[in-house]
Design a protein around this motif. Structure first.
Motif, PDB file in Angstrom:
ATOM      1  N   LYS A 213      27.786  44.288  29.984  1.00 46.79           N
ATOM      2  CA  LYS A 213      27.908  44.437  31.537  1.00 46.79           C
ATOM      3  C   LYS A 213      27.895  42.775  31.898  1.00 46.79           C
ATOM      4  CE  LYS A 213      26.176  48.906  32.547  1.00 46.79           C
ATOM      5  NZ  LYS A 213      25.149  49.661  33.224  1.00 46.79           N
ATOM      6  N   LEU A 214      27.400  41.936  31.370  1.00 49.15           N
ATOM      7  CA  LEU A 214      27.440  40.525  31.681  1.00 49.15           C
ATOM      8  C   LEU A 214      28.814  40.103  31.614  1.00 49.15           C
ATOM      9  CD1 LEU A 214      24.218  39.415  29.487  1.00 49.15           C
ATOM     10  CD2 LEU A 214      24.307  39.744  31.949  1.00 49.15           C
ATOM     11  N   TYR A 215      29.640  40.715  31.044  1.00 47.69           N
ATOM     12  CA  TYR A 215      31.051  40.149  30.764  1.00 47.69           C
ATOM     13  C   TYR A 215      32.086  40.680  31.650  1.00 47.69           C
ATOM     14  CZ  TYR A 215      29.844  37.174  26.939  1.00 47.69           C
ATOM     15  OH  TYR A 215      29.145  36.132  26.314  1.00 47.69           O
ATOM     16  N   LEU A 216      31.678  41.636  32.592  1.00 44.75           N
ATOM     17  CA  LEU A 216      32.644  42.407  33.708  1.00 44.75           C
ATOM     18  C   LEU A 216      33.197  41.464  34.480  1.00 44.75           C
ATOM     19  CD1 LEU A 216      33.828  44.538  35.009  1.00 44.75           C
ATOM     20  CD2 LEU A 216      31.599  44.658  36.330  1.00 44.75           C
ATOM     21  N   GLY A 217      32.615  40.074  34.991  1.00 48.34           N
ATOM     22  CA  GLY A 217      33.538  39.257  35.713  1.00 48.34           C
ATOM     23  C   GLY A 217      34.207  38.389  34.937  1.00 48.34           C
ATOM     24  N   ALA A 218      34.047  38.020  33.893  1.00 48.42           N
ATOM     25  CA  ALA A 218      34.919  37.265  32.941  1.00 48.42           C
ATOM     26  C   ALA A 218      36.162  37.940  32.638  1.00 48.42           C
ATOM     27  CB  ALA A 218      34.185  36.597  31.699  1.00 48.42           C
ATOM     28  N   LEU A 219      35.859  39.257  32.325  1.00 54.13           N
ATOM     29  CA  LEU A 219      37.035  40.297  31.899  1.00 54.13           C
ATOM     30  C   LEU A 219      37.898  40.494  33.037  1.00 54.13           C
ATOM     31  CD1 LEU A 219      35.273  42.870  29.618  1.00 54.13           C
ATOM     32  CD2 LEU A 219      36.793  40.865  28.819  1.00 54.13           C
ATOM     33  N   ASP A 220      37.253  40.384  34.206  1.00 55.43           N
ATOM     34  CA  ASP A 220      38.096  40.879  35.371  1.00 55.43           C
ATOM     35  C   ASP A 220      38.924  39.527  35.825  1.00 55.43           C
ATOM     36  OD1 ASP A 220      39.045  42.167  37.647  1.00 55.43           O
ATOM     37  OD2 ASP A 220      37.182  41.637  39.014  1.00 55.43           O
ATOM     38  N   SER A 221      38.461  38.469  35.833  1.00 53.71           N
ATOM     39  CA  SER A 221      38.972  37.181  35.720  1.00 53.71           C
ATOM     40  C   SER A 221      40.241  37.158  34.820  1.00 53.71           C
ATOM     41  CB  SER A 221      38.264  35.807  35.368  1.00 53.71           C
ATOM     42  OG  SER A 221      38.969  34.637  35.659  1.00 53.71           O
ATOM     43  N   ILE A 222      40.398  37.360  33.524  1.00 57.33           N
ATOM     44  CA  ILE A 222      41.311  37.365  32.594  1.00 57.33           C
ATOM     45  C   ILE A 222      42.522  38.481  33.165  1.00 57.33           C
ATOM     46  CG2 ILE A 222      42.151  37.885  30.371  1.00 57.33           C
ATOM     47  CD1 ILE A 222      39.510  36.780  29.455  1.00 57.33           C
ATOM     48  N   ASN A 223      42.098  39.404  33.781  1.00 55.54           N
ATOM     49  CA  ASN A 223      42.994  40.453  34.285  1.00 55.54           C
ATOM     50  C   ASN A 223      43.787  40.035  35.295  1.00 55.54           C
ATOM     51  OD1 ASN A 223      42.858  43.531  33.066  1.00 55.54           O
ATOM     52  ND2 ASN A 223      41.050  42.616  32.769  1.00 55.54           N
ATOM     53  N   GLN A 224      42.943  39.274  36.120  1.00 55.62           N
ATOM     54  CA  GLN A 224      43.994  38.600  37.250  1.00 55.62           C
ATOM     55  C   GLN A 224      44.831  37.872  36.867  1.00 55.62           C
ATOM     56  OE1 GLN A 224      43.577  39.625  40.291  1.00 55.62           O
ATOM     57  NE2 GLN A 224      41.321  40.118  40.760  1.00 55.62           N
ATOM     58  N   GLN A 225      44.517  37.183  35.530  1.00 61.90           N
ATOM     59  CA  GLN A 225      45.780  36.189  35.127  1.00 61.90           C
ATOM     60  C   GLN A 225      46.927  36.922  34.576  1.00 61.90           C
ATOM     61  OE1 GLN A 225      44.027  33.262  32.501  1.00 61.90           O
ATOM     62  NE2 GLN A 225      42.196  33.284  33.733  1.00 61.90           N
ATOM     63  N   PHE A 226      46.534  38.161  33.934  1.00 66.83           N
ATOM     64  CA  PHE A 226      47.243  38.824  33.351  1.00 66.83           C
ATOM     65  C   PHE A 226      48.325  39.664  34.408  1.00 66.83           C
ATOM     66  CE2 PHE A 226      47.939  43.348  31.214  1.00 66.83           C
ATOM     67  CZ  PHE A 226      49.017  42.920  30.269  1.00 66.83           C
ATOM     68  N   LEU A 227      47.880  39.946  35.556  1.00 68.72           N
ATOM     69  CA  LEU A 227      48.684  40.302  36.603  1.00 68.72           C
ATOM     70  C   LEU A 227      49.664  39.252  36.980  1.00 68.72           C
ATOM     71  CD1 LEU A 227      45.987  42.305  38.722  1.00 68.72           C
ATOM     72  CD2 LEU A 227      47.675  43.021  37.354  1.00 68.72           C
ATOM     73  N   LYS A 228      49.267  37.999  37.033  1.00 69.39           N
ATOM     74  CA  LYS A 228      50.205  36.955  37.511  1.00 69.39           C
ATOM     75  C   LYS A 228      51.201  36.735  36.476  1.00 69.39           C
ATOM     76  CE  LYS A 228      46.667  34.376  40.175  1.00 69.39           C
ATOM     77  NZ  LYS A 228      46.009  33.103  40.086  1.00 69.39           N
ATOM     78  N   ARG A 229      50.705  37.066  34.955  1.00 68.16           N
ATOM     79  CA  ARG A 229      51.790  37.039  34.129  1.00 68.16           C
ATOM     80  C   ARG A 229      52.891  38.027  34.278  1.00 68.16           C
ATOM     81  NH1 ARG A 229      54.255  33.362  30.500  1.00 68.16           N
ATOM     82  NH2 ARG A 229      54.867  34.564  28.447  1.00 68.16           N
ATOM     83  N   ILE A 230      52.347  39.026  34.321  1.00 69.81           N
ATOM     84  CA  ILE A 230      53.350  40.118  34.722  1.00 69.81           C
ATOM     85  C   ILE A 230      54.376  39.928  35.770  1.00 69.81           C
ATOM     86  CG2 ILE A 230      53.554  42.703  35.524  1.00 69.81           C
ATOM     87  CD1 ILE A 230      51.030  43.364  34.048  1.00 69.81           C
TER      88      ILE A 230
END
Length: 421
Positions: free
Chosen positions: A93-110
């Motif tokens: 769970k410590l990595y939820l914020g980091a994974l969420d940040s990468i997903n935001q970048q993924f949305l921009k890539r889309i």
């Protein structure tokens, strides 16, 4: 070759020095095999990776070559050291914020790569998904992003002469694995140096049992997690695109925890998504027997390899009612259904056999990265559906091809339509 009348079990005799291979689709056999695993289950698999670590680069890896390729006491030692770290939910769970940040970048890539007129993804969108999964795993394993890299390679799953001769293809793959080892070792060294200056209880710090364990675990996580998560994510998004009513139902849940598109995800809010469910697309689980077993009335000799093929069971009415229907409700806990099965919630659609559906395996040698994969997929799908209406307007009769893992066989040209709010 031996085969029963129903085709539930097949034995292929030894060829090219390999042990006999038993292929079974009987969940009773699955249970028999798993119940006789012993304290150190033997799972061969990933032969090319095994060759790289235990022959080609044994100078680096030694006896404890990783959870993917080690066996017996060496596997047990490493498992005892890293399991409490990787499996504990509080650590993941410590990595939820980091994974969420990468997903935001993924949305921009889309938004960047989709066709401005049709809003569809390019034919190579699978590569973009692979890049997202690799970056996510890089953050967990190495606390850094690795860039947009597609590390897909099916060479180790296909028949080849590499087992007898050092073919040019083998030399190429070994070179890639060597390079991956060198890069990972370098990144882990940098992570270890950060550990000395950090007070954060992140996974990289907890994995600092010793440097080699950190390197090997990072390699195992990225080797085992990219293709599996890529395929599962693709399957989930395709199913939701083809069933807009289910997509809307899930989006309703997501809106409850993400009222705004940029609302941060939290560990508590992620608990409120019971409808967000998924299924890894592994075709089979494999074990090597240490003792004589009776499977489907056949006596199987010690040393045999057992491929427990569960993929076809999911389409069999004997094990799942309405197997051809996309029914996410079948995986909800029974208490979430009313007694009559009304409100559109089908009853009794789960498996009739407890061993017919074990996508992460069973026992001490089940998938160690399960919790990381679950979080990565939950965050990815939640963010995707909060931002887009997803559609798919292309033929998709046979969207996946099965090796040991089912991989997308069609261009993933999803149409992503921006939601207004």
């Amino acid at each position: 070759m031996l085969q029963d009348g129903d085709g539930n079990i097949v034995m292929l005799k030894s060829i090219f020095g390999k042990p006999p291979l038993i292929i079974t689709q009987n969940p009773d056999d699955f249970e028999t095999v798993y119940r006789h695993d012993g304290i150190w289950p033997y799972r061969k698999g990933f032969e090319l990776l095994n060759y790289h670590r235990n022959v080609h680069r044994v100078d680096y890896f030694g006896v404890e070559s990783g959870l993917v390729t080690s066996q017996d006491k060496a596997w047990g030692n490493m498992c005892s050291a890293v399991n409490p770290i990787i499996i504990q939910p509080k650590n993941v769970k410590l990595y939820l914020g980091a994974l969420d940040s990468i997903n935001q970048q993924f949305l921009k890539r889309i938004k960047l790569i989709r066709d401005p007129e049709t809003l569809e993804m390019p034919a190579n969108f699978k590569d973009e998904i692979s890049a997202w999964t690799l970056e996510s795993l890089g953050r967990v394993a190495l606390d850094r992003q690795l860039g947009l890299i597609d590390n897909t390679n099916a060479e180790g799953l296909k028949p080849s002469l590499w087992r007898q001769f050092k073919t040019p293809k083998l030399r190429d793959v070994l070179s890639v694995l060597d390079e991956g080892l060198e890069i990972t070792d370098k990144f882990v060294q940098e992570a270890m140096e950060r550990i000395e200056k950090s007070t954060e209880e992140k996974l990289e710090k907890l994995l600092a049992i010793n440097r080699k364990y950190a390197v090997v675990m990072a390699l195992d996580m990225m080797f085992g997690g990219v293709d599996t998560t890529t395929s599962t994510f693709a399957a989930m998004v395709l199913a939701l695109a083809q069933h807009p009513d289910k997509q809307e139902k899930l989006r309703t849940e997501i809106l409850g925890i993400l009222p705004e598109k940029d609302t941060p995800l939290t560990v508590e809010s992620m608990k409120n998504l019971p409808y967000l469910l998924f299924y890894p697309l592994t075709s089979a689980n494999v074990r090597s027997t240490r003792q004589e077993l009776v499977l489907s009335s056949y006596t199987v000799p010690p040393g045999s390899e057992i491929a427990m093929v569960h993929l076809n069971l999911w389409r069999d009415e004997q094990h799942f009612s309405q197997p051809d229907q996309f029914i996410p409700e079948r995986w909800l806990r029974q208490k979430q259904h009313d007694s009559s099965g009304s409100n559109g919630r089908p009853m009794a659609t789960k498996s009739s056999h407890p061993f017919a559906y074990l996508p992460f395996g069973f026992g001490s040698r089940s998938c160690i990265g399960r919790r990381i994969a679950e979080m990565e997929l939950e965050v990815g799908v939640s963010r995707l559906l909060r931002n887009f209406q997803v559609e798919f307007h292309h033929p998709a009769d046979k969207p996946f091809i099965a090796y040991q893992l089912s991989m997308p066989s069609i261009p993933l040209q999803f149409k992503f339509i921006d939601l207004k709010d």
